[in-house]
Design a protein around this motif. Structure first.
Motif, PDB file in Angstrom:
ATOM      1  N   LYS A 185       0.972  -1.356   0.401  1.00 50.68           N
ATOM      2  CA  LYS A 185       0.725   0.013   0.145  1.00 50.68           C
ATOM      3  C   LYS A 185       0.955   1.280  -0.117  1.00 50.68           C
ATOM      4  O   LYS A 185       1.681   1.644   1.709  1.00 50.68           O
ATOM      5  CB  LYS A 185      -1.129  -0.043   0.932  1.00 50.68           C
ATOM      6  CG  LYS A 185      -2.379   0.777   0.837  1.00 50.68           C
ATOM      7  CD  LYS A 185      -3.038   0.819   2.581  1.00 50.68           C
ATOM      8  CE  LYS A 185      -3.398   1.685   2.680  1.00 50.68           C
ATOM      9  NZ  LYS A 185      -2.909   2.658   4.302  1.00 50.68           N
ATOM     10  N   LYS A 186       0.879   2.239  -1.516  1.00 48.59           N
ATOM     11  CA  LYS A 186       1.533   3.105  -1.325  1.00 48.59           C
ATOM     12  C   LYS A 186       1.302   4.247  -0.011  1.00 48.59           C
ATOM     13  O   LYS A 186       0.044   4.426  -0.602  1.00 48.59           O
ATOM     14  CB  LYS A 186       1.576   3.587  -2.280  1.00 48.59           C
ATOM     15  CG  LYS A 186       2.540   2.745  -3.494  1.00 48.59           C
ATOM     16  CD  LYS A 186       3.240   4.329  -4.107  1.00 48.59           C
ATOM     17  CE  LYS A 186       4.049   2.691  -4.665  1.00 48.59           C
ATOM     18  NZ  LYS A 186       3.995   2.403  -6.458  1.00 48.59           N
ATOM     19  N   ALA A 187       2.014   4.558   0.659  1.00 42.57           N
ATOM     20  CA  ALA A 187       1.168   5.670   1.508  1.00 42.57           C
ATOM     21  C   ALA A 187       2.148   7.630   1.672  1.00 42.57           C
ATOM     22  O   ALA A 187       0.979   8.367   1.754  1.00 42.57           O
ATOM     23  CB  ALA A 187       1.456   5.618   2.873  1.00 42.57           C
ATOM     24  N   LEU A 188       2.848   7.361   0.517  1.00 44.49           N
ATOM     25  CA  LEU A 188       3.711   8.971   0.855  1.00 44.49           C
ATOM     26  C   LEU A 188       4.106   8.758  -0.143  1.00 44.49           C
ATOM     27  O   LEU A 188       4.660   8.090  -1.513  1.00 44.49           O
ATOM     28  CB  LEU A 188       4.475   8.858   1.799  1.00 44.49           C
ATOM     29  CG  LEU A 188       3.917   9.142   3.652  1.00 44.49           C
ATOM     30  CD1 LEU A 188       5.433   9.737   3.464  1.00 44.49           C
ATOM     31  CD2 LEU A 188       3.057  10.033   3.388  1.00 44.49           C
ATOM     32  N   HIS A 189       3.572  10.070  -1.766  1.00 46.98           N
ATOM     33  CA  HIS A 189       3.903  10.007  -2.705  1.00 46.98           C
ATOM     34  C   HIS A 189       5.172  11.451  -3.079  1.00 46.98           C
ATOM     35  O   HIS A 189       4.494  12.604  -2.312  1.00 46.98           O
ATOM     36  CB  HIS A 189       3.412  10.290  -3.488  1.00 46.98           C
ATOM     37  CG  HIS A 189       2.374   9.060  -4.171  1.00 46.98           C
ATOM     38  ND1 HIS A 189       3.013   8.377  -4.411  1.00 46.98           N
ATOM     39  CD2 HIS A 189       1.349   8.640  -3.358  1.00 46.98           C
ATOM     40  CE1 HIS A 189       1.313   6.861  -4.620  1.00 46.98           C
ATOM     41  NE2 HIS A 189       0.587   7.295  -3.557  1.00 46.98           N
ATOM     42  N   ASP A 190       6.581  11.545  -3.316  1.00 50.08           N
ATOM     43  CA  ASP A 190       6.975  12.469  -3.412  1.00 50.08           C
ATOM     44  C   ASP A 190       6.787  13.711  -2.436  1.00 50.08           C
ATOM     45  O   ASP A 190       6.862  14.484  -2.548  1.00 50.08           O
ATOM     46  CB  ASP A 190       6.844  12.867  -5.001  1.00 50.08           C
ATOM     47  CG  ASP A 190       6.929  12.120  -5.876  1.00 50.08           C
ATOM     48  OD1 ASP A 190       8.042  11.149  -5.742  1.00 50.08           O
ATOM     49  OD2 ASP A 190       6.361  11.798  -6.597  1.00 50.08           O
ATOM     50  N   ILE A 191       6.978  13.395  -1.374  1.00 45.46           N
ATOM     51  CA  ILE A 191       6.991  13.921  -0.261  1.00 45.46           C
ATOM     52  C   ILE A 191       8.604  15.287  -0.086  1.00 45.46           C
ATOM     53  O   ILE A 191       9.506  14.601  -0.222  1.00 45.46           O
ATOM     54  CB  ILE A 191       7.168  13.794   1.145  1.00 45.46           C
ATOM     55  CG1 ILE A 191       5.728  12.614   1.328  1.00 45.46           C
ATOM     56  CG2 ILE A 191       6.771  15.040   1.729  1.00 45.46           C
ATOM     57  CD1 ILE A 191       4.270  13.291   0.836  1.00 45.46           C
ATOM     58  N   ASN A 192       8.019  16.610  -0.399  1.00 42.95           N
ATOM     59  CA  ASN A 192       9.315  17.424  -0.357  1.00 42.95           C
ATOM     60  C   ASN A 192       8.842  18.210   0.652  1.00 42.95           C
ATOM     61  O   ASN A 192       8.180  19.722   0.139  1.00 42.95           O
ATOM     62  CB  ASN A 192       9.503  18.262  -1.294  1.00 42.95           C
ATOM     63  CG  ASN A 192      10.191  17.490  -2.609  1.00 42.95           C
ATOM     64  OD1 ASN A 192      11.347  16.370  -2.226  1.00 42.95           O
ATOM     65  ND2 ASN A 192       9.923  16.787  -3.966  1.00 42.95           N
ATOM     66  N   THR A 193       9.175  18.707   1.340  1.00 37.63           N
ATOM     67  CA  THR A 193       9.075  20.301   2.365  1.00 37.63           C
ATOM     68  C   THR A 193      10.351  20.334   3.757  1.00 37.63           C
ATOM     69  O   THR A 193      10.959  19.125   3.851  1.00 37.63           O
ATOM     70  CB  THR A 193       7.898  19.760   2.853  1.00 37.63           C
ATOM     71  OG1 THR A 193       7.268  20.267   3.475  1.00 37.63           O
ATOM     72  CG2 THR A 193       7.738  17.923   4.221  1.00 37.63           C
ATOM     73  N   THR A 194       9.573  21.213   4.061  1.00 39.17           N
ATOM     74  CA  THR A 194      11.141  21.367   5.436  1.00 39.17           C
ATOM     75  C   THR A 194      10.485  22.125   6.231  1.00 39.17           C
ATOM     76  O   THR A 194       9.199  23.015   6.060  1.00 39.17           O
ATOM     77  CB  THR A 194      11.633  22.350   5.034  1.00 39.17           C
ATOM     78  OG1 THR A 194      12.874  22.206   3.116  1.00 39.17           O
ATOM     79  CG2 THR A 194      13.300  22.781   5.606  1.00 39.17           C
ATOM     80  N   ILE A 195      10.494  21.624   7.389  1.00 40.87           N
ATOM     81  CA  ILE A 195      10.269  22.185   8.515  1.00 40.87           C
ATOM     82  C   ILE A 195      11.320  22.819   9.639  1.00 40.87           C
ATOM     83  O   ILE A 195      12.330  22.260   9.704  1.00 40.87           O
ATOM     84  CB  ILE A 195       9.727  21.568   9.961  1.00 40.87           C
ATOM     85  CG1 ILE A 195       8.417  20.418   8.496  1.00 40.87           C
ATOM     86  CG2 ILE A 195       9.179  21.421  10.438  1.00 40.87           C
ATOM     87  CD1 ILE A 195       7.531  19.041   9.377  1.00 40.87           C
TER      88      ILE A 195
END
Lengths: 265, 290
Positions: free
Chosen positions: B20-30
């Protein structure tokens, strides 16, 4: 790590095996276990193996997936093979080196026994992969029904079994959640001495038991509120249907046993 | 501890029929010291995302950088431990993780695991019991004797006890009464400010996101679809609707109000207090005109 485990898991699908009545599948697997013990020479083992592969193909389960999931068992199979290889001392010596000697009979016994083991595991795994836990319970309940006369609480057993099966995934999820929560608090289960590891299981077990107790209480109340009063006078929502194909399965097993009896050494 | 995601993909049970794919191409900064809210519909990948922040899940592809530590699919052992030392997670229904004989011992569990001396851990536990508004005699009680709300506080104390520099909250107020909810959120806000924490709040409540966050990330079907300050993200009704989310209550009210009195307020009201202030100002101006 539990993701690849396939024992007792159900893989929804649509194949002849999936559509069979659970009763016929249960009877089949039960009798098949005896049939496996009929095999005692190359011909009968070959027939048995061919038949197993045939059943797997019928169930449309992908073979690499099946074998991948059986890895933990494959270790046991290989272990049995080696035990026989080194410990059975009959027939001609095939190989000798220092204190290790391998006998012809040992090799043959080893292959036969581990093959027998493998076939049994494959067949039972096909059963669980193609039959939903609920229909397994239904099947078991109807098959055990005659035992009611012996005062066996068949309904209660079946109810417990179906609740247990229903909650396996829920408890697994719960375990996973608690494990993650404790890992985040620095608990470490996968390293350290045996004693440390056993100790590290406590933060996992205590919450799990506590929540299982709570769950049981909630479930019991919810069941009572919905008018559950035990097995007496209940009707069924899921009715099992015995079809021609189910009879065919048992006939097929009979034919298989007959052939094996014929070729038996 | 800046946290950044680079091309992160994640699948549960990869290479099996249960994949089950749960995340796709996450690009983010905190950013360090920021208060970030992650919002999204149920099953949008919020919780999966936060488990990546301390290595409880590792990306199938891509990298997560937490401070100086790089987490990839191959990272193990010591590096992860180091990350976990610095990143505290308050899980959903954290009261389910209590297990010790006494509240004090349970709160000390984390600090002791991370090598904080016993005396210091005990002092910290008592300090937290007081800060979280629990009665002082609670320290030597069994956690299972407490009420649900108190258990939740003890569990939260167990995470705050090892002084993480990043605090992740996964719906910390789910199932609490309104007052308890407010108290706990205020408490996190105080910790965030006083201890300079980097706080990440995963929530369904648009009101909480609007009130507390400085940065909002919207998740939808495993993708980070929107990110920005709450003034931008939480006031765009059409876009939020597309991701099956709603405007915060005060923003909704403001829109209706503006429509009815045919005027525009200067900015978007993210909280009820702000809204009341703006309306009061408007009313005063109108009064003066008369």
């Amino acid at each position: 790590m539990m993701e690849k485990m396939i024992f007792g898991r159900y893989l929804p699908g649509d194949s002849i095996t999936h559509r069979l009545d659970p009763r016929s599948k249960l009877i089949f697997v039960f009798l098949f276990i005896f049939a496996v013990f009929l095999a005692n020479n190359t011909a009968t083992y070959a027939i048995l193996l061919g038949f197993t592969v045939f059943v797997i193909l019928l169930s449309k389960i992908r073979i690499p997936f099946l074998l991948g999931g059986l890895k933990p068992i494959l270790f046991l199979v290989v272990f049995t093979l080696f035990m026989h290889l080194f410990l059975t001392r009959e027939g001609e010596v095939l190989f000798h080196w220092k204190f290790i000697s391998i006998y012809e009979e040992g090799l043959r016994q080893g292959i036969y026994i581990s093959l027998r083991f493998l076939i049994l595991v494959l067949m039972t795994t096909v059963l669980t992969l193609t039959t939903s836990p609920i229909s397994i319970t239904d099947g078991v309940e109807t098959l055990l029904n005659p035992l009611k006369r012996l005062k066996l609480p068949v309904h209660e057993l079946a109810m417990m079994m179906s609740i247990a099966l229903r909650f396996i995934p829920t408890l697994m999820d719960e375990t996973d959640k608690i494990l993650k929560a404790q890992l985040a608090r620095g608990s470490d289960i996968s390293s350290g001495s045996v004693q440390q590891r056993v100790k590290a299981v406590i933060p996992l077990l205590v919450p799990l038991f506590v929540s299982a107790f709570k769950r049981a209480e909630d479930l019991a109340i919810a069941m009572e509120v919905r008018g559950y009063r035990g097995g007496e006078g209940r009707t069924r929502f899921r009715k099992l249907q015995w079809q021609t194909s189910d009879t065919m399965v048992l006939v097929l097993l009979g034919v298989l046993s007959a052939i094996m009896l014929y070729f038996r050494g | 501890m800046d946290i950044s995601f680079q091309q992160v993909n994640f699948a549960y049970a990869p290479n099996t029929p249960f994949e089950k794919k749960a995340l796709h191409d996450i690009n983010t900064t905190i950013k360090t010291g920021s208060y970030t809210a992650v919002i999204g519909h149920t099953g949008s990948g919020k919780s999966t995302l936060l488990l990546h922040l301390n290595g409880l899940l590792k990306p199938t592809e891509g990298t997560v950088r937490v401070g100086d530590t790089l987490i990839t699919s191959e990272t193990k052992g010591k590096a992860l431990r180091n990350v976990r030392r610095n990143v505290g997670i308050v899980f959903q229904f954290p009261e389910h993780q209590l297990f010790e004989e006494t509240v004090e011992k349970d709160i000390m569990f984390g600090p002791l695991n991370f090598g904080i001396p016993e005396e210091e851990a005990r002092a910290r536990a008592h300090e937290l019991i007081e800060m979280l508004g629990l009665p002082p005699d609670v320290a030597h009680k069994s956690p299972f004797e407490l009420s649900g709300g108190q258990m939740r506080r003890v569990a939260i104390a167990g995470v705050l006890a090892f002084k993480p520099s990043v605090l992740i909250l996964d719906e910390p107020t789910a199932g609490l009464d309104p007052q308890g909810r407010r108290e706990i959120m205020e408490l996190f806000e105080r910790f965030h400010k006083e201890e300079g924490l980097t706080t990440i709040l995963v929530t369904h409540s648009m009101e909480d996101a609007a009130r507390y966050a400085e940065h909002v990330i919207v998740m939808h079907e495993g993708r980070a679809v929107l990110a920005g300050p709450p003034e931008e993200v939480l006031t765009d009704a059409d876009q939020l609707a597309a991701y099956r989310l709603e405007l915060p209550r005060s923003v909704r009210f403001q829109r209706d109000f503006e429509r009815l009195v045919h005027c525009r307020l200067s900015t978007s009201a993210l909280t009820e207090e702000k809204l009341a202030e703006m309306i009061a100002k408007l009313a005063k101006e109108a009064g003066e005109l008369k």
